[in-house]
Every structure is written in structure tokens, then in C-alpha cells.
Design an enzyme around this catalytic site. Structure first.
Site, PDB file in Angstrom:
ATOM      1  CG  PHE A   1     -12.624  -0.196   2.686  1.00  0.00           C
ATOM      2  CD1 PHE A   1     -11.431  -0.785   3.316  1.00  0.00           C
ATOM      3  CD2 PHE A   1     -12.687  -0.338   1.461  1.00  0.00           C
ATOM      4  CE1 PHE A   1     -10.603  -1.724   2.758  1.00  0.00           C
ATOM      5  CE2 PHE A   1     -11.813  -0.938   0.748  1.00  0.00           C
ATOM      6  CZ  PHE A   1     -10.492  -1.610   1.315  1.00  0.00           C
TER       7      PHE A   1
ATOM      8  CE  LYS B   1      -9.940   3.397   7.386  1.00  0.00           C
ATOM      9  NZ  LYS B   1     -10.225   2.053   6.931  1.00  0.00           N
TER      10      LYS B   1
ATOM     11  NE  ARG C   1      -2.234  -2.994  -4.276  1.00  0.00           N
ATOM     12  CZ  ARG C   1      -2.138  -3.025  -2.806  1.00  0.00           C
ATOM     13  NH1 ARG C   1      -2.292  -2.177  -2.065  1.00  0.00           N
ATOM     14  NH2 ARG C   1      -2.280  -4.215  -2.282  1.00  0.00           N
TER      15      ARG C   1
ATOM     16  CD  GLU D   1       1.171   0.696   6.717  1.00  0.00           C
ATOM     17  OE1 GLU D   1       1.562   0.921   5.365  1.00  0.00           O
ATOM     18  OE2 GLU D   1       0.858  -0.413   7.192  1.00  0.00           O
ATOM     19  CG  ASP D   2      -1.088   1.954   3.168  1.00  0.00           C
ATOM     20  OD1 ASP D   2      -0.832   1.472   4.345  1.00  0.00           O
ATOM     21  OD2 ASP D   2      -1.522   1.199   2.265  1.00  0.00           O
TER      22      ASP D   2
ATOM     23  CG  ASP E   1      -8.471   0.207   9.770  1.00  0.00           C
ATOM     24  OD1 ASP E   1      -8.907   0.380  10.787  1.00  0.00           O
ATOM     25  OD2 ASP E   1      -8.883  -0.714   9.080  1.00  0.00           O
TER      26      ASP E   1
ATOM     27  N   GLY F   1       0.877  -1.291   0.071  1.00  0.00           N
ATOM     28  CA  GLY F   1      -0.024   0.045   0.086  1.00  0.00           C
ATOM     29  C   GLY F   1       0.724   1.326  -0.016  1.00  0.00           C
TER      30      GLY F   1
ATOM     31  CG  ASP G   1      -5.482  -3.485  -2.200  1.00  0.00           C
ATOM     32  OD1 ASP G   1      -5.077  -3.004  -1.085  1.00  0.00           O
ATOM     33  OD2 ASP G   1      -6.052  -4.546  -2.489  1.00  0.00           O
TER      34      ASP G   1
HETATM   35  P1  IMP Z   1      -4.298  -2.190  10.400  1.00  0.00           P
HETATM   36  O1  IMP Z   1      -3.165  -3.496  10.642  1.00  0.00           O
HETATM   37  O2  IMP Z   1      -5.513  -2.699  10.929  1.00  0.00           O
HETATM   38  O3  IMP Z   1      -3.780  -1.040  10.965  1.00  0.00           O
HETATM   39  O4  IMP Z   1      -4.433  -2.153   9.032  1.00  0.00           O
HETATM   40  C1  IMP Z   1      -3.351  -1.532   8.288  1.00  0.00           C
HETATM   41  C2  IMP Z   1      -3.155  -2.125   6.754  1.00  0.00           C
HETATM   42  O5  IMP Z   1      -4.479  -2.335   6.193  1.00  0.00           O
HETATM   43  C3  IMP Z   1      -2.716  -0.999   6.029  1.00  0.00           C
HETATM   44  O6  IMP Z   1      -1.419  -1.126   5.726  1.00  0.00           O
HETATM   45  C4  IMP Z   1      -3.239  -1.129   4.795  1.00  0.00           C
HETATM   46  O7  IMP Z   1      -2.569  -1.564   3.693  1.00  0.00           O
HETATM   47  C5  IMP Z   1      -4.789  -1.785   4.962  1.00  0.00           C
HETATM   48  N1  IMP Z   1      -5.736  -1.048   5.197  1.00  0.00           N
HETATM   49  C6  IMP Z   1      -6.168  -0.375   6.349  1.00  0.00           C
HETATM   50  N2  IMP Z   1      -7.282   0.525   6.116  1.00  0.00           N
HETATM   51  C7  IMP Z   1      -7.560   0.236   4.817  1.00  0.00           C
HETATM   52  C8  IMP Z   1      -8.445   0.894   4.008  1.00  0.00           C
HETATM   53  O8  IMP Z   1      -9.378   1.719   4.258  1.00  0.00           O
HETATM   54  N3  IMP Z   1      -8.427   0.558   2.656  1.00  0.00           N
HETATM   55  C9  IMP Z   1      -7.489   0.065   2.108  1.00  0.00           C
HETATM   56  N4  IMP Z   1      -6.919  -0.734   2.948  1.00  0.00           N
HETATM   57  C10 IMP Z   1      -6.807  -0.437   4.227  1.00  0.00           C
HETATM   58 MG    MG Z   2      -0.445  -1.190   4.180  1.00  0.00          MG
END
Ligand code: IMP
Ligand code: MG
Length: 180
Positions: free
Chosen positions: A155, A134, A168, A102-103, A106, A48, A162
Site C-alpha cells: 500500500f 501492481k 495526496r 489512472e494513478d 491494483d 487519485g 491517499d
Molecule cells: P483497483 O480497483 O483495486 O484496481 O484499485 C484502483 C484504485 O484504488 C485506484 O484508482 C486508487 O485510487 C486506489 N488504490 C489502489 N492501490 C492503492 C494504494 O496502494 N494506495 C492508495 N490508493 C490505492
Molecule cells: Mg484512483
């Protein structure tokens, strides 16, 4: 285009490329200030973050190294707690200043996992830079040093992010339209 369809879901325009650019520039300015004279190593979390990293790194003025890891946690529009490492880290981080790129953060599980993987590598300091955050979804106690934008718990796709492989390549960011 204000509304797009990817695979089986509709999305509406959320953040325009020009606003993304401003936020990335503001992050780069802060990082440049903090990293002056440090020769950091930027650790890009694939897939991402590749678009954000390419934009940010071209605004970084300090000498630096750049390396990549590939982690995956998402399945469809849901974050999972199972993080898979698909491309490992081979670089020596001992005594280095590491800036993770990091993109989006979440739930924080991916970043928390990354921080744990780095712990035994004895970096001098580890900073986290995420383009999007977020806050309402965050479940981990993470010190996040640089954030481009805080967004609601929807989302999103585009700018490297993606939906099951789709979106992407979009220069703008779109958010999912809830199903009726
Ligand atoms: P986390 O582990 O829940 O913090 O999620 C992180 C990863 O999930 C990020 O590196 C993203 O690649 C993916 N991600 C989280 N939120 C989104 C979203 O809204 N759209 C697409 N990918 C997401
Ligand atoms: Mg990511």
C-alpha cells in the site's frame, strides 16, 4: 524525509519525485508518438489521478480534450469491489480516441468497471494509461497500453494517492511499513 506518519500508520520513502518525473516523461513520449494527428480525449479518473494527469498532460503535444470522472473503491488500505461513481461522464465519446488516465491499477476492478461504463458510448478506441501497476494484485484481464512503473503489492501514498484522505499532496511516493 525518509519516514512519515499519516493518521495511524508509518510510511517509508519509496519513489522520489525525480524518478516519478522520469517515468511520466517516458509515458508522455510514447503517448505523443501514438496520438500524433488524432485529437484524443483524455479521461482522468479522480481523485487519485489528478497529480499524475496534471504532470503528464503538460507534456502532451497533440491537440486534445480533457475530461474527468470520479470513482471511488478504496476504504482504508483495502481495495473493495464496490465502485461508486461520484461524478459522472457527460462528454460525447462516440468515434473518439479515449485515453484513460489512472494513478494506479491494483486489483483492476475500478478500471474494468470504467471500461464497462464506456462500452455503450461507442468510442473509436480506448487506451489505458496508468502511472503505477501492481501486477501481483491484478485480478482482471485488462489490456493496459501505458504503464509508468510496476510496483510490488504494498500500500502506497503520495503523488495523488491517499490513505483515508491523507498524503495526496506529497510530491514523493511512500509505502506503508507493516504493523508489528
Ligand atoms: P483497483 O480497483 O483495486 O484496481 O484499485 C484502483 C484504485 O484504488 C485506484 O484508482 C486508487 O485510487 C486506489 N488504490 C489502489 N492501490 C492503492 C494504494 O496502494 N494506495 C492508495 N490508493 C490505492
Ligand atoms: Mg484512483
Amino acid at each position: 524525509m525518509d519516514r512519515i506518519t499519516l493518521k495511524d500508520r508509518d510510511f517509508s520513502l519509496f519513489i522520489k519525485a525525480e524518478d516519478i518525473e522520469k517515468a511520466v516523461s517516458a509515458m508522455a513520449e510514447k503517448i505523443n508518438k501514438d496520438m500524433e494527428g488524432k485529437h484524443p480525449i483524455f479521461l482522468v479518473i479522480l481523485s487519485g489521478a489528478f497529480v499524475f494527469a496534471a504532470d503528464l498532460l503538460r507534456k502532451i503535444k497533440t491537440n486534445c480534450d480533457i475530461t474527468f470522472v470520479r470513482l471511488s473503491s478504496y476504504s482504508g488500505t483495502q481495495s473493495t469491489e464496490k465502485i461508486r461513481e461520484l461524478l459522472g461522464l457527460n462528454e460525447v465519446l462516440k468515434d473518439r480516441t479515449v485515453v484513460i488516465l489512472e494513478d494506479i491499477i491494483d486489483t483492476g476492478h475500478t478500471m474494468d468497471d470504467m471500461i464497462h461504463r464506456l462500452r455503450h458510448l461507442e468510442a473509436a478506441e480506448v487506451k489505458i494509461a496508468t502511472f503505477l501497476l501492481k501486477p501481483a494484485a491484478l485480478r482482471k484481464d485488462l489490456k493496459i497500453h501505458y504503464v509508468g512503473m510496476e510496483i510490488p503489492n504494498d500500500f502506497i501514498v503520495g503523488y495523488g494517492l491517499d490513505y483515508d484522505g491523507y498524503g495526496r499532496n506529497l510530491p514523493d511516493i511512500y509505502k506503508v511499513i507493516p504493523e508489528e
